[in-house]
Design a protein around this motif. Sequence first.
Motif, short mmCIF file in Angstrom:
data_model
loop_
_atom_site.label_atom_id
_atom_site.label_comp_id
_atom_site.label_asym_id
_atom_site.label_seq_id
_atom_site.Cartn_x
_atom_site.Cartn_y
_atom_site.Cartn_z
N PRO A 228 6.47 -5.97 12.27
CA PRO A 228 7.14 -7.27 12.42
C PRO A 228 6.86 -8.15 11.20
N GLN A 229 7.92 -8.81 10.72
CA GLN A 229 7.76 -9.62 9.50
C GLN A 229 7.10 -10.96 9.78
N LYS A 392 28.47 -12.89 15.57
CA LYS A 392 27.80 -13.23 14.30
C LYS A 392 26.50 -13.97 14.56
N LEU A 393 26.56 -14.97 15.45
CA LEU A 393 25.37 -15.78 15.72
C LEU A 393 24.30 -14.94 16.42
N HIS A 394 24.72 -14.00 17.25
CA HIS A 394 23.75 -13.13 17.92
C HIS A 394 22.95 -12.33 16.90
N LYS A 395 23.63 -11.79 15.91
CA LYS A 395 22.94 -10.99 14.89
C LYS A 395 21.95 -11.83 14.08
N ILE A 396 22.42 -13.00 13.64
CA ILE A 396 21.57 -13.88 12.82
C ILE A 396 20.34 -14.33 13.61
N SER A 397 20.56 -14.76 14.86
CA SER A 397 19.43 -15.30 15.63
C SER A 397 18.44 -14.19 16.01
N ALA A 398 18.93 -12.98 16.25
CA ALA A 398 18.02 -11.87 16.56
C ALA A 398 17.14 -11.55 15.34
N ARG A 400 16.29 -13.72 12.96
CA ARG A 400 15.36 -14.85 12.80
C ARG A 400 14.16 -14.69 13.73
N TYR A 401 14.42 -14.18 14.93
CA TYR A 401 13.36 -13.99 15.93
C TYR A 401 12.29 -13.05 15.39
N SER A 402 12.73 -11.94 14.79
CA SER A 402 11.73 -10.97 14.31
C SER A 402 11.07 -11.42 13.02
N GLU A 403 11.75 -12.28 12.28
CA GLU A 403 11.18 -12.74 10.98
C GLU A 403 10.16 -13.86 11.14
#
Length: 425
Positions: A228-229, A392-398, A400-403
């Motif tokens: 995890p980042q 699009k927002l689902h991909k970006i927010s997912a 961000r969660y791991s980062e």
Amino acid sequence: MVMEKTKRTFCVIGAGTAGLCAARHALQAGGIVTVFEMGKQLGGTWVFNEATGKNEYGIDVHSSMYKGLKTNLPKEIMGYPDFPIPEQESSYIPAEDMLTFFQQFAEAYGILEHIRFSHYVVRVKPTIDEKGWEVIVRDCPNDQLLTLTFDYVLVCNGHYHAPNLPKYPGMSVFRGKQMHSHDYRSNEPFEGETVLVIGAGPSGMDMAYEISKKAIRVTLSHHLKDKPQTVFPSNVTLKPDVTRLTETGVEYADGTSEDFSVICYSTGYKYTFPFLSVDCGITVEENYVQPLYKHCINIRYPTMAFIGLPFYVCAAQMMDLQARFCLKFFSGAKTLPTQEEMSADTAAEMEERWKRGLKKRQAHMMGPVEDRYYDDLAQTAEIDPIKPVIKKLHKISAMRYSEDLVNFRNDKFRLVDDETFVKVN
């Protein structure tokens, strides 16, 4: 959508995210709908329950919700396609706000009067003529068994309620406490403890972070290919898989060992449908539910459907899409393919999944192929697809969660139109 002259009857099992949209679409298709909910209120997994174990009726407590939980996806993509969560200060909202939203949704579509609360579905089986379903339900407050028949069954009981516990050598000798994340309610009991969290999915990462605020130290054991980042607090360390438990702690795959007072298994849940009789033709093996057409319609008895099985998805949006998909066929507006055609379609998809190296337990995992799945449902049933902006927002927010697990919930988004969103802060 027009039903035949005799109104079709629908049994919806569960009044959570999936059950509510299934009930709404069945009602709008002109059906007579009964929703059975074993809890005292709607909202499913979003209902906080201090209790763990069994409830007052001897039934397993369903909720895995913990105190202070906020959504891990922005509210902009957590509503239904044509019924969004109302605008407010933050994109990441508390569980209580989700419950308020579901209440508003149920009121807007007249669903409440169709829900029977504290009703536990005991058994579902095909009727003798195999043209409908016999459903035995326990009315818990009155301790009565009711037997009813329906034309259609929509199974919406969720999949965050039956803990999946791994088997390690030495589990019986460990002298500390062992628990599953299903029974985690707050970080208070971890004051002064040394804690191992096994599993780095969304709940495991969240719990490691929350528990670290109280515990002396926390270790997160995971087998993610990429570490995890996110930057964890200084008292959190990451370790590889556990190979065995000892009296005082664990041994890891890298040969090291560590002592703990508490081990928390954040190892996911089992898909379980204890109410389905074997005659329903559905089997579950390592979370692979089959035989299903497009992950929802029971191929053996296509008047039964499961809403909400796929994971790593945009849940409410997908469940609404699945409900509309099923109702298009159930209402007679579109004819289902034959059993042979449905089986062939499913076999081809699963073959492609196994070729990608997925295991049985990932049979319903979408993730990188979620868009393909949504589009397939929409095209097959000729219904409105999920809007591009949501995907699009689902991909970006997912991502961000791991980062950035610590700060991602400070992000604020706004949907501009069907294609575009902006990050406001």
